[in-house]
Structure formats: structure tokens, C-alpha cells
Write a protein that holds these residues in place. Structure first.
Motif, PDB file in Angstrom:
ATOM      1  N   MET A   1       0.845  -1.202   0.000  1.00  0.00           N
ATOM      2  CA  MET A   1       0.000   0.000   0.000  1.00  0.00           C
ATOM      3  C   MET A   1       0.874   1.244   0.000  1.00  0.00           C
ATOM      4  N   PRO A   2       0.482   2.295  -0.753  1.00  0.00           N
ATOM      5  CA  PRO A   2       1.270   3.517  -0.760  1.00  0.00           C
ATOM      6  C   PRO A   2       1.214   4.212   0.589  1.00  0.00           C
ATOM      7  N   ASN A   3       2.329   4.832   0.940  1.00  0.00           N
ATOM      8  CA  ASN A   3       2.420   5.538   2.216  1.00  0.00           C
ATOM      9  C   ASN A   3       2.006   6.989   2.003  1.00  0.00           C
ATOM     10  N   ASP A   4       0.959   7.435   2.710  1.00  0.00           N
ATOM     11  CA  ASP A   4       0.465   8.807   2.572  1.00  0.00           C
ATOM     12  C   ASP A   4       1.056   9.740   3.613  1.00  0.00           C
ATOM     13  N   THR A   5       2.083   9.315   4.309  1.00  0.00           N
ATOM     14  CA  THR A   5       2.681  10.139   5.358  1.00  0.00           C
ATOM     15  C   THR A   5       3.395  11.336   4.743  1.00  0.00           C
ATOM     16  N   LEU A   6       3.134  12.508   5.320  1.00  0.00           N
ATOM     17  CA  LEU A   6       3.816  13.739   4.915  1.00  0.00           C
ATOM     18  C   LEU A   6       4.719  14.185   6.062  1.00  0.00           C
ATOM     19  N   ILE A   7       5.936  14.580   5.714  1.00  0.00           N
ATOM     20  CA  ILE A   7       6.882  15.089   6.709  1.00  0.00           C
ATOM     21  C   ILE A   7       7.301  16.487   6.277  1.00  0.00           C
ATOM     22  N   ALA A   8       6.882  17.502   7.016  1.00  0.00           N
ATOM     23  CA  ALA A   8       7.240  18.886   6.715  1.00  0.00           C
ATOM     24  C   ALA A   8       8.469  19.279   7.520  1.00  0.00           C
ATOM     25  N   LYS A  47       9.019   4.939   3.713  1.00  0.00           N
ATOM     26  CA  LYS A  47       9.106   5.925   2.633  1.00  0.00           C
ATOM     27  C   LYS A  47       7.957   6.925   2.749  1.00  0.00           C
ATOM     28  N   ALA A  48       8.287   8.213   2.668  1.00  0.00           N
ATOM     29  CA  ALA A  48       7.288   9.272   2.839  1.00  0.00           C
ATOM     30  C   ALA A  48       7.597  10.419   1.896  1.00  0.00           C
ATOM     31  N   THR A  49       6.696  11.380   1.850  1.00  0.00           N
ATOM     32  CA  THR A  49       6.903  12.610   1.079  1.00  0.00           C
ATOM     33  C   THR A  49       7.401  13.692   2.028  1.00  0.00           C
ATOM     34  N   VAL A  50       8.577  14.197   1.769  1.00  0.00           N
ATOM     35  CA  VAL A  50       9.207  15.193   2.637  1.00  0.00           C
ATOM     36  C   VAL A  50       9.033  16.564   1.991  1.00  0.00           C
ATOM     37  N   LEU A  51       8.420  17.483   2.721  1.00  0.00           N
ATOM     38  CA  LEU A  51       8.097  18.817   2.215  1.00  0.00           C
ATOM     39  C   LEU A  51       9.041  19.838   2.829  1.00  0.00           C
ATOM     40  N   MET A  52       9.562  20.730   1.987  1.00  0.00           N
ATOM     41  CA  MET A  52      10.431  21.820   2.442  1.00  0.00           C
ATOM     42  C   MET A  52      10.166  23.057   1.607  1.00  0.00           C
ATOM     43  N   GLU A  53      10.495  24.200   2.165  1.00  0.00           N
ATOM     44  CA  GLU A  53      10.465  25.429   1.372  1.00  0.00           C
ATOM     45  C   GLU A  53      11.722  25.488   0.504  1.00  0.00           C
ATOM     46  N   ALA A  54      11.595  26.069  -0.686  1.00  0.00           N
ATOM     47  CA  ALA A  54      12.731  26.177  -1.608  1.00  0.00           C
ATOM     48  C   ALA A  54      13.600  27.361  -1.196  1.00  0.00           C
TER      49      ALA A  54
END
Length: 344
Positions: A1-8, A47-54
């Protein structure tokens, strides 16, 4: 199953604020990590989606995080700011990044490669030294003008004329001032050597990049503009149309429409100022060269007709918009620009 976890991640120089979200609107975990422990936090996580400001160092951390198997997404900082509720703190910044990611109208910034950042760094160094050289030339010319020595307009006249005045004992220049002015001349020469050296490095990197050769076939786009586009844009396939590409560069009109009334104003001036400056200067050069041609092609003929009705400056900006669209087509379809003759 895909991991929907977001890490900001709210990036900083030493301490990073991390917020983990497993469902929309809810922060399940918060961490405050030092620079040394930051990557270790992601090693054993799913495995997750890691969010950052550019922002500063974001591209480096994005590459490092992707090496660990996660997906790195960089968001424009000015688009994240409206989602920060209440006081601006590291915690609210991280929460704002989570909320901004869920807005599909906010386009992420692609993670730059090391090669792209190298090219961009060379351009930034060249611009810095060029600005410093211009400031020193203006200072030297202004000081000499105060003493009655007028140097003609043009950077190429300053050092030769100033050197003659400094070396001539009968020029009337105060002896106390000669050593200091000589030092300024040496500094300007040194800056010019650095600029030429950086340009040679950019040329060497350009020969290793096929896209640069394609872009240089477009009128008004030379070595600096082509390499700057490659360094900033990276993958041109992410732009679905030429208008999207021109809008990314801030060369399309700003719109203020309502109902049945459509109002188009000045260009939006969004995006990279340096890229837009290079394209407009290239358009000015193309427009000037078109006046010297006996039989200009269709693109240049259009620009000349527009100049007669709208004026030189507006025609130059409009031509820069057109050149950006042509550059997108050349780059996307991997075909060199071929001038089209004006219809009889």
C-alpha cells in the motif's frame, strides 16, 4: 500500500523543525533536530513525502533525502506564507508547509542537480564581480571628474585614461591621490580577469550540455542566457506550453479581470529577475540588429512593426516574451531555430 505520510521540515542553519502528518489537518509527531541528526531521522522511517520550502540549502537536503528513498518536494516560500496561522514560529511554519502542499495550484520547485547549482553559482559570482567592477569604475570616474578630468562614457575608456593621468607627472593630479587611484585601477583589472575566467568556465560547461547549443540558435540568446536557463529551469518538459514557460519567467501580462471585462496590464515580473534581465537585453540586441538588416526574417519584422506603434521598450519586452516561447519550443522538441523569411 502507498504511504500517505507527509513530513514537513522547516529548514534552518543549525536546528530543523519536523512535523509528521498521517492524515490531513493533523500533526501526529513533532521533532526538533540538530543538523547532525537530521538525516539519521529519515534512515529507518517508511518511505514518505518530505516537504520543504525552496530556500537556502533546500536543494542539497532534497538530494540527500531522495538518496534515502523518500520523495522530496520543494514549495515556493511566498506561496507557503499565507498558510502560516498566528505567530510566525518554527512550529507554525512546518504546519503551514503541510497545508500549502494540499493546494494543487501551488507548483513545486524541482530539486536542482549539482551540475545546475554549479552553473548557477558561476553566474552569481560573475554578476557579483560585474556589479563590483561597475561600482569601482563609477567611483573612479566620479573622483576624477571632481578634479576636472572628464572621461568619456564607456567602461573601456576608464582604465586607459585613468592610467595615463596617474603616470603623467604633469597631468595636474594630486600626488597624494595617485597611489590610491592606481590601486583602484588594479582592482578593476583583477575583477575583469576573474570575470573572463568565469566566462571560460561557463563556456566549458556549456560544451558538455546539448541543450545550450540548441538554445543558442535562438536570436538574442547567447552563452549566458542559454546556460542560465539550463541552470534555473532544468527539465523544460514540466511546462505544458510556451505560455506557461513565459509566465514562469514573468514576461506575460498581469491580469485583473472580472465578469465580462478582461484587463491585461504590465508584465507580472514573477520568477527569476536575472533570467528576465538577460532575455530583455537579448531582445534589445536583436531589435537593434534587425534595423541593420536589409531583409529581416518574420520574427524581426514583427518586432520592428511593433516598435513603430508601441515604442522601443515595450517592443523589446514583447520580443523577449516571444523569444522565451521560441526557446521553449526549441528546447522541448530538440530542434534548432530556423528563421522564416518574410512573405512578399
Amino acid at each position: 500500500m502507498p504511504n500517505d505520510t507527509l513530513i514537513a521540515v522547516d529548514l534552518a542553519k543549525s536546528v530543523f523543525e519536523v512535523a509528521v502528518s498521517k492524515r490531513p489537518g493533523k500533526v501526529a509527531e513533532r521533532r526538533r533536530l540538530s543538523r547532525e541528526k537530521f538525516l539519521a531521522f529519515f534512515v529507518n522511517r517508511p518511505k514518505a513525502t518530505v516537504l520543504m520550502e525552496a530556500c537556502g540549502s533546500a536543494h542539497y537536503w532534497g538530494r540527500e533525502i531522495e538518496r534515502l528513498g523518500h520523495k522530496a518536494v520543494l514549495l515556493p516560500p511566498h506561496e507557503v506564507r499565507p498558510y502560516v496561522v498566528g505567530n510566525k514560529t518554527d512550529r507554525t511554519d512546518a504546519k503551514g508547509i503541510l497545508e500549502a502542499y494540499r493546494n494543487e495550484d501551488i507548483r513545486p520547485v524541482p530539486v536542482k542537480s549539482v551540475e545546475q547549482q554549479t552553473l548557477a553559482s558561476l553566474h552569481r559570482l560573475r554578476s557579483s564581480w560585474l556589479a563590483e567592477r561597475t561600482a569601482k569604475i563609477n567611483t573612479l570616474r566620479g573622483l576624477l571628474r571632481e578634479l576636472g578630468f572628464v572621461i568619456p562614457v564607456g567602461a573601456q575608456h576608464v582604465i586607459p585614461r585613468a592610467s595615463v593621468l596617474i603616470e603623467d607627472a604633469d597631468s595636474g593630479l594630486p600626488d597624494t591621490l595617485r597611489p590610491a587611484l592606481a590601486d583602484v585601477c588594479d582592482e578593476i583589472r583583477d575583477l575583469e580577469k576573474r570575470i573572463r575566467r568565469v566566462e571560460l568556465q561557463i563556456e566549458a560547461l556549456a560544451q558538455q550540455t546539448p541543450a545550450v547549443d540548441l538554445l543558442r540558435s535562438v536570436p538574442g540568446i547567447g552563452l549566458l542566457t542559454a546556460t542560465a536557463l539550463v541552470a534555473s529551469v532544468g527539465n523544460v518538459q514540466r511546462f505544458p506550453s510556451a505560455r506557461h514557460f513565459a509566465s514562469y519567467l514573468g514576461l506575460t501580462p498581469r491580469e485583473r479581470s472580472s465578469g465580462s471585462k478582461r484587463r491585461l496590464g504590465r508584465i507580472s515580473k514573477r520568477g527569476d529577475i536575472y533570467l528576465r534581465m538577460l532575455l530583455i537585453h537579448g531582445a534589445r540586441a536583436t531589435l537593434w540588429h534587425a534595423k541593420q538588416m536589409k531583409e529581416p526574417d518574420r520574427l524581426r519584422e514583427w518586432a520592428l512593426r511593433l516598435e513603430k506603434t508601441a515604442g522601443h521598450n515595450k517592443a523589446a519586452v514583447a520580443l523577449a516574451n516571444k523569444l522565451a516561447r521560441v526557446a521553449w519550443a526549441v528546447w522541448k522538441h530538440q530542434r534548432r531555430f530556423e528563421p522564416v523569411a518574410q512573405a512578399a
